[in-house]
Motif scaffolding. Sequence first.
Motif, short mmCIF file in Angstrom:
data_model
loop_
_atom_site.label_atom_id
_atom_site.label_comp_id
_atom_site.label_asym_id
_atom_site.label_seq_id
_atom_site.Cartn_x
_atom_site.Cartn_y
_atom_site.Cartn_z
N ALA B 47 0.80 -1.15 0.13
CA ALA B 47 -0.03 -0.09 -0.03
C ALA B 47 0.76 1.22 0.16
CB ALA B 47 -0.96 0.08 1.23
N LEU B 48 1.84 1.38 1.03
CA LEU B 48 2.64 2.51 1.16
C LEU B 48 3.53 2.70 -0.10
CD1 LEU B 48 3.46 2.68 5.00
CD2 LEU B 48 2.04 4.13 3.67
N ARG B 111 7.97 -3.09 10.09
CA ARG B 111 7.09 -1.90 10.52
C ARG B 111 7.87 -0.98 10.81
NH1 ARG B 111 4.64 -5.32 13.55
NH2 ARG B 111 5.36 -5.02 15.51
N GLY B 112 9.18 -1.01 11.85
CA GLY B 112 9.90 0.00 12.30
C GLY B 112 10.40 0.71 11.14
N GLY B 113 10.75 0.05 10.11
CA GLY B 113 11.34 0.71 8.92
C GLY B 113 10.49 1.66 8.12
N ALA B 114 9.34 1.00 8.17
CA ALA B 114 8.10 2.01 7.41
C ALA B 114 7.56 3.15 8.15
CB ALA B 114 6.84 1.07 7.28
N LEU B 115 7.71 2.91 9.63
CA LEU B 115 7.32 3.94 10.55
C LEU B 115 8.54 5.01 10.20
CD1 LEU B 115 6.01 5.56 12.74
CD2 LEU B 115 7.42 4.16 14.09
N ALA B 117 10.33 5.54 7.47
CA ALA B 117 10.40 6.21 6.18
C ALA B 117 9.10 6.83 5.99
CB ALA B 117 10.34 4.92 5.21
N PHE B 118 7.90 6.41 6.35
CA PHE B 118 6.92 7.17 5.92
C PHE B 118 5.89 7.90 7.03
CE2 PHE B 118 6.51 5.29 1.78
CZ PHE B 118 7.13 4.02 1.96
N GLY B 119 6.65 7.88 8.39
CA GLY B 119 6.11 8.47 9.65
C GLY B 119 4.85 7.75 10.04
N SER B 120 4.25 8.23 10.97
CA SER B 120 2.89 7.50 11.49
C SER B 120 1.60 8.23 10.90
CB SER B 120 3.02 7.91 12.99
OG SER B 120 2.94 9.33 13.32
N GLY B 121 1.65 8.87 9.90
CA GLY B 121 0.41 9.61 9.40
C GLY B 121 -0.12 8.83 8.42
N THR B 122 -1.53 8.88 7.99
CA THR B 122 -2.13 8.03 7.22
C THR B 122 -2.02 8.65 5.72
OG1 THR B 122 -4.07 9.12 7.48
CG2 THR B 122 -3.79 7.15 8.74
N TYR B 219 1.40 3.03 8.78
CA TYR B 219 2.61 2.04 9.03
C TYR B 219 2.28 0.86 9.72
CZ TYR B 219 3.68 2.97 13.81
OH TYR B 219 3.23 3.04 15.32
N ASP B 220 1.18 0.97 10.54
CA ASP B 220 1.00 -0.33 11.38
C ASP B 220 -0.44 -0.90 10.87
OD1 ASP B 220 -0.30 1.33 14.68
OD2 ASP B 220 -0.70 1.56 12.24
N MET B 221 -0.85 -0.76 9.66
CA MET B 221 -2.13 -1.40 9.32
C MET B 221 -2.01 -2.97 9.22
SD MET B 221 -1.95 -0.26 5.13
CE MET B 221 -3.47 -0.90 4.77
#
Lengths: 331, 298
Positions: B47-48, B111-115, B117-122, B219-221
Amino acid sequence: MSVPRLAKGAAGGALVLVAPWLATGSGLLTTSDAIVAALFVPVVCGLVLVMGYAGQISLGQNALYGLGAYGSAILTARHGWSPWTAMLASALAAAAVALLVGLPTFRLRGHLLALATAGLGVIGYVIFKAAPITGGVEGLGGVPPLSVLGLSSTDSGQFLAIVWAFALLVLVLSRNLVASRAGRALRAAGASEIAARASGIEPLRWKLLVFVLAAVFASLSGSLYAAYVGFVSPSAFSLSVAIEVVVMAVVGGLRSVWGVPFGAFAVVALNVALDRFIPSLVPSATGDFQVIGFGAVLVLFLNLAPDGASGVATALLRHLHLRRGAERGTA
Amino acid sequence: MSELAQYLASGLTVGAIYALVAVGFVVVYNVTGIINFAQGEFLMLGALITIALAGQVGHPARLPLALAVPIAVLAVAAIGAGAERIALHPRRGASPVTLLIVTIGLSAVLRGGALLAFGSGTYGLRAFSPGGPLHVAGAVVSRQTLWTLAVALACVLALTLFFERTAVGKAFRACEINPLAARLAGISPSRFGTLAFALSAALAALAGAVLAPTTFAVYDMGLPFVVKGFAAWVLGGMGSALGAVLGGLVLGLVEALTTGYAPGVVRPYLEALPFVVLIAVLLVRPSGLIAGVGVRRV
């Protein structure tokens, strides 16, 4: 026992005894970080007994830890019980839950048991969030402090002593269990159910016993946590906590009781280090990005050092001829 | 009546996503015996990364979706293959529990990597085709819902053809049925293990891409989908892709119907439903029916 062995034991024992104050005194950890690590020691110790010795797995220890915390909180804050009776009652409840849960699920094969216990851990978490008695997502406050032998949970330094004394008790108890005849029965049950039965040992009973013990350890720790913080909320008992506990067990060594404090303190220290270090690398970092560190540690350890720090230490000592052919499964 | 139709429609849609995730579990498990806890993160990355390539809602568009989606899927497949090679392949002789814990570690890393890279926003993604919702059989369905069902169906058909008709697909099945015999026939189960991870990651990524316009990516979906994917897979018997698809659809329907019709006091507990289903199925089905569980240590 030979003198060198006695000396080694005494040195090791002394080191473990003062470990938290070494960590805080050297500035590596704050007192509250050390308390967090010390609170996890009994939980991780129970997990090591379940995983390393009984050959089972539980990814749901967070729910039992939470049960102790919420049980104590509800009984003391809402019903005026004394913290010690509340602690005992919660531990008994945790033991009952472990028995009820363990009986049907422990006949599941390895990774399916992992899934089932993870599921139970999350169910516990959802109940903590949803049930009216727990105060829901906002949590429950007004938990009274406790005191023992003149030390009180209101003072961080004194509380560290209380928690560490309890943690040491749990470690010594576990070590004695492992080294006893009961421990050998346990390891037999964990290694091979059929061989164990052929020797007259009923594996399921031992595995359940250890699971119940682990639940009691976790619950008692949870009660201590509640008395210290004065407040319980569901976020402290989520699936991430269950995973963090597994990481601590792996880092210390799944088959080592004495590795447990190392694992707990190392992971807490890692948490602190990541918290300080990563924002300088990635300025926009928010949230619980430490999971990347936990994950990496887990993967690295399971690939490179599957017996954890204790395995590395044992190999090192053997290499330096300080320990001859240590059998697997001893600390 | 149309209320029921609505619940059924949304249940089938979300069930299709669970089905894709669950099929990924089947593919990896049958070839390698590993339960891949990181499967949900592949969905999240799908998705991201699609959004990163195609541009998020409210910002200028970048690549067209027809390019962004396949590139994202391939990228995630590569990540899955890489993860298998680096983290799992060296420990392939270890117990299933150890490997499961390694995949837990992998999921945390991703998951941490996505956080970071993309931050916690939707992030939102534009729908695959423009236009308002349609009326089908008494329910109002968005076009993206139809896309979801179409993609899921296409995947299942493609996979069936792949496993039944192509040489590579048959080699896959050979690894699953009897790794030693497969090796004797010149097929490398370890290479197919990597391929299995790549394939299952691709499926999850595609599910994530087609889901993003509907539910937003964050990121945590991934975590809820891992659990629900497990429940769907176990529900479907853990053995076949078809079972996984059925399990996914059933779980989606049960979820939609209980959420729709449950009284208010029960609602906060519904979050635990997939886990209750998971445990119920694990306990009720006798262990003998579980195919390919792996060598039982005696």
